[in-house]
Design an enzyme around this catalytic site. Sequence first.
Site, mmCIF file in Angstrom:
data_model
loop_
_atom_site.group_PDB
_atom_site.id
_atom_site.type_symbol
_atom_site.label_atom_id
_atom_site.label_comp_id
_atom_site.label_asym_id
_atom_site.label_seq_id
_atom_site.Cartn_x
_atom_site.Cartn_y
_atom_site.Cartn_z
ATOM 1 N N ASP A 89 0.791 -1.130 0.004
ATOM 2 C CA ASP A 89 0.129 -0.056 0.120
ATOM 3 C C ASP A 89 0.693 1.252 -0.130
ATOM 4 O O ASP A 89 2.192 1.132 0.310
ATOM 5 C CB ASP A 89 -1.071 -0.143 1.194
ATOM 6 C CG ASP A 89 -2.180 0.999 1.047
ATOM 7 O OD1 ASP A 89 -2.314 1.635 0.031
ATOM 8 O OD2 ASP A 89 -2.887 0.756 1.929
ATOM 9 N N ASP A 124 -3.880 7.164 -3.487
ATOM 10 C CA ASP A 124 -5.147 7.765 -3.622
ATOM 11 C C ASP A 124 -5.583 8.417 -2.381
ATOM 12 O O ASP A 124 -4.954 8.501 -1.418
ATOM 13 C CB ASP A 124 -6.023 6.371 -3.683
ATOM 14 C CG ASP A 124 -6.133 5.703 -2.615
ATOM 15 O OD1 ASP A 124 -4.960 4.900 -2.550
ATOM 16 O OD2 ASP A 124 -6.919 5.492 -1.932
ATOM 17 N N CYS A 274 -14.363 -21.979 20.395
ATOM 18 C CA CYS A 274 -13.599 -22.142 19.281
ATOM 19 C C CYS A 274 -12.620 -23.175 19.503
ATOM 20 O O CYS A 274 -12.092 -23.589 20.476
ATOM 21 C CB CYS A 274 -12.942 -20.788 18.974
ATOM 22 S SG CYS A 274 -11.468 -20.850 17.633
ATOM 23 N N CYS A 276 -9.962 -23.585 17.420
ATOM 24 C CA CYS A 276 -8.509 -23.520 16.926
ATOM 25 C C CYS A 276 -7.305 -23.968 17.795
ATOM 26 O O CYS A 276 -7.633 -24.292 18.842
ATOM 27 C CB CYS A 276 -8.565 -21.794 16.427
ATOM 28 S SG CYS A 276 -7.732 -20.886 17.620
ATOM 29 N N CYS A 279 -7.291 -22.050 20.793
ATOM 30 C CA CYS A 279 -8.032 -22.080 21.895
ATOM 31 C C CYS A 279 -8.459 -23.532 22.354
ATOM 32 O O CYS A 279 -8.970 -23.975 23.352
ATOM 33 C CB CYS A 279 -9.664 -21.815 21.179
ATOM 34 S SG CYS A 279 -9.659 -20.007 20.830
HETATM 35 N N1 GUN Z 1 -6.421 1.285 3.531
HETATM 36 C C1 GUN Z 1 -7.724 1.435 4.099
HETATM 37 N N2 GUN Z 1 -8.379 2.230 3.211
HETATM 38 C C2 GUN Z 1 -7.536 2.636 2.296
HETATM 39 C C3 GUN Z 1 -7.890 3.312 1.128
HETATM 40 O O1 GUN Z 1 -8.943 4.195 0.746
HETATM 41 N N3 GUN Z 1 -6.851 3.593 -0.066
HETATM 42 C C4 GUN Z 1 -5.727 2.993 0.427
HETATM 43 N N4 GUN Z 1 -4.703 2.940 -0.532
HETATM 44 N N5 GUN Z 1 -5.340 2.218 1.277
HETATM 45 C C5 GUN Z 1 -6.431 1.895 2.470
HETATM 46 ZN ZN ZN Z 2 -9.513 -19.953 18.566
#
Ligand code: GUN
Ligand code: ZN
Length: 488
Positions: A89, A124, A274, A276, A279
């Site tokens: 990201d 963005d 749970c 898992c 747990c």
């Molecule tokens: N992570 C959570 N929301 C967003 C978003 O709107 N854009 C980007 N690039 N990362 C995110």
């Molecule tokens: Zn669990």
Amino acid sequence: MLEFEIRHKDLMGRIGKLRTPHGSIETPTIMPVINPNLMSIGAKDMKMYGAEMLITNAYIIYRKADLREAAVKNGIHSLLRCEMPIMTDSGSYQLYEYKDVEVGNSEILNFQQSIGSDVCVPLDIPTPPYAKIERARDDLEVTMRRMQEARRIVRNNPLAGVVQGSTFVDLRAESAKRVAALGFDVYAIGGVVPLLASYTFDKLVDIIVASKRNLPQNAPVHLFGAGHPMIFPLAVALGCDLFDSAAYALYAKGKRYITSDGTRKVEDLQYLPCACPVCSSYSVKELKEDVDLLAAHNLWVTFEEMRIVKQSIVERNLWELCERRCRAYPALLNGLKQMAKYSALIERYDPGTKHPFFYLGESSAYRPEVLRYSNRLDRFTLSGNVLITTNLKETDITEEEQFDHVFFVKPPFGPYPAELSESYPVGQAEIPAEVDNEARTVALQNVLKLLELNKNRNVKFVFRYDRCWEDYPLVEEIKRYAEVGRED
Ligand code: GUN
Ligand code: ZN
């Protein structure tokens, strides 16, 4: 273009195979967020939980000299010590949360390319929900310019195009059309984290639908920031393929224990509901004291739910899974009801035949299969004397011989010819003995529709109903087209 092959479908959801530079993954899947600063559950452990792809934040790496140098020198996979595909990201979310991102779009994209990202993300602008329209429009224009720039800059790595537009469905639609026109490998729906946090699932449904219907159908769609399993059935049903979240870690930090239908404070637990590995090997007390154990449980249930969703796509009963899950929480029920409003759209994507239809509550009355059935009532060509009866026991109809056609009425579908008693969907539909008003109302609407479709033909209709249909005003309307009588 990343190759994306769709293998199974149900509603707008699908199981797909996405080929990345680091191997193929199966969608829908959730990419755990790896924070390169605190790798308490390391990237390499993620495979064990079921992760097939990871996501990390290029901006966090970029702004720390030691991480940046290591990433540029040896690549992101070496930095995270993991050969799974890694999406990066851009820092947009930091921009949104802290407003202090000191990096430009081209700079962070070049960085993502240089460290070998398997899916790069432009910078963005996530506009918050319910922003002023002017702001949402202005932000969107900036986002779109950055998407265009990204498309020029990123040549060798897969690239995501992000849909923004706040809570304005027209802007979301426009945003989706414009990113689709630019052409990306993955499409991501952004700016929804506050809606997820506030459980505003009806609005979330609107946003996903407005975006999805304007994106290429054969491309993977990522829902940014959705990591709580309670939203997976609904979001997958609406066509989301990729999810990411730090939820497993953030919730653990807040001492919260994730379940498929909500979240518990771990201090309120006396038992661990749970099975898992965590747990089943540790006590409640141990979980209360250890954030890492809690995070591990959160991951196990997150991937478990995704497998349940995938199996229900194969079995084509995802709507029923949505109904079961959404009954756990009123806000989720809002989401389910909102999804039901898009039945006509969903019906266009939905496969024609499935396993038997289970009626699980009033939202079932608005399922795509019911709508499709209604749309096809014009396929019956009728003539002569036609009996439509709510009495499903064929053998009780003594004067059956007098009729050229006999239709039974089954909620929520409505009239179906006796010959289709064994056929999908209406004949095989399993409905409870006591059905609700919605199911009966939709059934009567379809009776009326069948009558209206045939009003100019030479058909004489007789409609028989029993006591439980008595108080429906639609019965009065049916009298306009049919001889009506009660039988019981
Ligand atoms: N992570 C959570 N929301 C967003 C978003 O709107 N854009 C980007 N690039 N990362 C995110
Ligand atoms: Zn669990």
